[in-house]
Design an enzyme around this catalytic site. Structure first.
Site, PDB file in Angstrom:
ATOM      1  N   GLY A 116       0.822  -1.217   0.000  1.00  0.00           N
ATOM      2  CA  GLY A 116       0.000   0.000   0.000  1.00  0.00           C
ATOM      3  C   GLY A 116       0.851   1.262   0.000  1.00  0.00           C
ATOM      4  N   CYS A 233       1.218   0.212  12.964  1.00  0.00           N
ATOM      5  CA  CYS A 233      -0.238   0.302  13.100  1.00  0.00           C
ATOM      6  C   CYS A 233      -0.628  -0.148  14.501  1.00  0.00           C
ATOM      7  CB  CYS A 233      -0.948  -0.511  12.020  1.00  0.00           C
ATOM      8  SG  CYS A 233      -0.630  -2.260  12.085  1.00  0.00           S
TER       9      CYS A 233
HETATM   10  N1  SAM Z   1       4.139  -1.295   4.362  1.00  0.00           N
HETATM   11  C1  SAM Z   1       3.200  -2.359   4.083  1.00  0.00           C
HETATM   12  C2  SAM Z   1       2.016  -1.790   3.326  1.00  0.00           C
HETATM   13  O1  SAM Z   1       1.776  -0.583   3.412  1.00  0.00           O
HETATM   14  O2  SAM Z   1       1.334  -2.554   2.616  1.00  0.00           O
HETATM   15  C3  SAM Z   1       2.816  -3.101   5.333  1.00  0.00           C
HETATM   16  C4  SAM Z   1       3.982  -3.642   6.064  1.00  0.00           C
HETATM   17  S1  SAM Z   1       3.611  -4.638   7.468  1.00  0.00           S
HETATM   18  C5  SAM Z   1       3.107  -3.497   8.637  1.00  0.00           C
HETATM   19  C6  SAM Z   1       5.192  -5.098   8.006  1.00  0.00           C
HETATM   20  C7  SAM Z   1       5.942  -6.034   7.114  1.00  0.00           C
HETATM   21  O3  SAM Z   1       7.209  -6.324   7.718  1.00  0.00           O
HETATM   22  C8  SAM Z   1       5.271  -7.365   6.888  1.00  0.00           C
HETATM   23  O4  SAM Z   1       5.065  -7.591   5.523  1.00  0.00           O
HETATM   24  C9  SAM Z   1       6.234  -8.392   7.462  1.00  0.00           C
HETATM   25  O5  SAM Z   1       6.300  -9.584   6.716  1.00  0.00           O
HETATM   26  C10 SAM Z   1       7.553  -7.672   7.438  1.00  0.00           C
HETATM   27  N2  SAM Z   1       8.531  -8.185   8.429  1.00  0.00           N
HETATM   28  C11 SAM Z   1       8.338  -9.148   9.359  1.00  0.00           C
HETATM   29  N3  SAM Z   1       9.477  -9.361  10.051  1.00  0.00           N
HETATM   30  C12 SAM Z   1      10.392  -8.536   9.554  1.00  0.00           C
HETATM   31  C13 SAM Z   1      11.759  -8.295   9.853  1.00  0.00           C
HETATM   32  N4  SAM Z   1      12.393  -8.940  10.832  1.00  0.00           N
HETATM   33  N5  SAM Z   1      12.407  -7.378   9.112  1.00  0.00           N
HETATM   34  C14 SAM Z   1      11.770  -6.707   8.129  1.00  0.00           C
HETATM   35  N6  SAM Z   1      10.484  -6.882   7.825  1.00  0.00           N
HETATM   36  C15 SAM Z   1       9.799  -7.781   8.536  1.00  0.00           C
END
Ligand code: SAM
Length: 448
Positions: A116, A233
């Site tokens: 997004g 979030c």
């Molecule tokens: N920015 C995205 C959007 O607007 O659609 C949403 C991101 S979501 C809040 C956080 C993301 O961080 C997830 O897709 C997750 O898989 C990833 N994530 C999980 N562990 C992580 C790590 N250790 N380092 C970096 N990213 C990670």
């Protein structure tokens, strides 16, 4: 005995004080929904009258809107297929407002899936500069890639890499970095009330440790004078103000940027805002920091297409010939052929080796025994006027539904690969022959 739900409530009282009563009352209400318009495809002025549901302007992003009417089945609507908008919870768009992306900038979205915020950044870049979107979880990176194609992003890179590895490889490269960190997700509780019972202080603490570590990597990838935006979030103090305060303690080369608190609720940090249902969003926190200029390390990275073999040279010439048949106005940019797949690389591209890159630029097509088969993404990345042959459809044309369901349909015009545009947005392609369009809309995207 105190349970996790009581502990969570105490946490909310700590953050919202006297407003917490109204907050808890609102927890049973309907969650906010929204869209962000993709200016790579369409302007809000053109899109809004076409939408089949009512919308209202959101305060969190210039091209963000609340969905106020019934938007059942929105993901199957032709305008969604065309990449006209991204369905996004309204307050989630606020982080990109703080990032203030402008054409020409090189921007890293470090935790990017499903995409997004990357879609918003690409829309703000208007095709110039670079959006590098990274997602550590491989299957989520594929969803990110599919959203890149739907939104028609050509000046981008999608990678799946550990933040610490990627940011070390690209040290000092980016003008701006967004860390939309994985978090305890308190802003999702209205959508999923049962999740409150799974909330725990231990989880909040482990999230905050991970967030700090990701931010530490992000700091490296940023050039001096660059902007770092951190968002979550969740409402939790530890995962938000606590992480920023600890980051600043460890990184004295960063300073806070004052942010406009019209975007949300003031926090104890002048560089951050918090949005709760009371401010009209499900829940977001965003903070803006700047890396000081110290006259230190300023590496230059340039992409070098390795010297090509005669075979690879011939493959590139085949692709160029085919592109000249498809386009009136052939896309500029280096063509790279690897493992029989042809890509049009973005203008701005560093050396991508060791970065877990899944896609750099546009997948133009595949060479199959020296025959070129164009890819879906070659079409969605360009406006209809760029193509020699276009089937122009409107929302009320029966052929729009036929095309999106994967059927063959009527087409006038000359034989050959033909872009299919819905309301002026290229949504896919087909192959026209004797007045019929052979459908090339990818099977996985079809409305079944
Ligand atoms: N920015 C995205 C959007 O607007 O659609 C949403 C991101 S979501 C809040 C956080 C993301 O961080 C997830 O897709 C997750 O898989 C990833 N994530 C999980 N562990 C992580 C790590 N250790 N380092 C970096 N990213 C990670």
């Amino acid at each position: 005995m105190i349970n996790s739900s009581d502990e969570y409530k105490a946490e909310i009282v700590r953050i919202l004080g006297g407003d917490s009563t109204r907050f808890f009352e609102m927890m049973n209400g309907e969650p906010y929904r929204g869209i962000s318009v993709n200016r790579l495809k369409i302007s809000p002025e053109r899109l809004l009258p076409l939408l089949p549901f009512a919308v209202e302007k959101s305060p969190f992003y210039a091209d963000g809107y609340y969905i106020t009417g019934d938007a059942e089945g929105i993901g199957r609507h032709p305008l969604h297929h065309a990449g006209a908008f991204y369905v996004q919870e309204p307050s989630a768009s606020s982080a990109v407002s703080l990032l203030d992306a402008a054409p020409g900038e090189k921007i890293l979205d470090l935790c990017a899936a499903p995409g997004g915020k990357s879609a918003q950044i690409a829309s703000c870049l208007r095709g110039s500069g670079l959006i590098w979107s990274n997602e550590v979880v491989k299957n989520r990176a594929q969803i990110l890639l599919s959203n890149f194609e739907r939104m028609g992003i050509g000046n981008g890179v999608v990678s799946s890499c550990y933040p610490e590895v990627l940011c070390a490889r690209l040290e000092g490269y980016f003008d701006k970095v967004l860390v939309d960190a994985p978090c305890s997700g308190e802003g999702m509780f209205r959508k999923d009330p049962a999740a409150v019972d799974e909330w725990s202080r231990e989880h909040v603490i482990s999230c905050s440790e991970r967030q700090l570590s990701i931010l530490g990597s992000a700091a490296k990838a940023l050039k001096e004078g660059g902007i770092l935006v951190y968002s979550t979030c969740t409402f939790s103090y530890e995962e938000n103000e606590g992480v920023i305060a600890e980051f600043l303690k460890r990184h004295d080369d960063f300073e806070m940027c004052e942010v406009n608190d019209d975007l949300g609720r003031r926090t104890e940090l002048p560089c951050a805002v918090r949005i709760t249902p009371l401010e009209g969003g499900e829940g977001h926190f965003a903070a803006k920091l700047k890396k000081r200029c110290t006259g230190g390390y300023a590496p230059a990275y340039t992409y070098n297409e390795a010297s090509r073999s005669a075979k690879a040279d011939a493959a590139v010439r085949t692709v160029e010939r085919e592109l000249a048949d498809i386009f009136k106005d052939v896309p500029k940019g280096v063509i790279s052929v690897r493992n029989d797949k042809a890509f049009i690389l973005p203008d701005e591209l560093p050396d991508v080796s060791g970065c877990g890159v899944i896609r750099a630029g546009i997948l133009a097509g595949e060479l199959k025994r020296n025959r070129f088969e164009p890819a879906h993404s070659l079409f969605t990345a360009f406006a209809p006027e760029r193509f020699r042959r276009v089937l122009e459809l409107t929302l009320d044309d029966r052929r729009t539904g036929e095309y999106l369901r994967g059927f063959e349909t009527d087409c006038g015009g000359a034989a050959g690969y033909t872009a299919v545009a819905v309301e002026g947005m290229v949504t896919g392609f087909g192959k026209c022959s004797s007045g019929r369009l052979k459908n090339k809309y990818p099977k996985g995207l079809r409305n079944l």
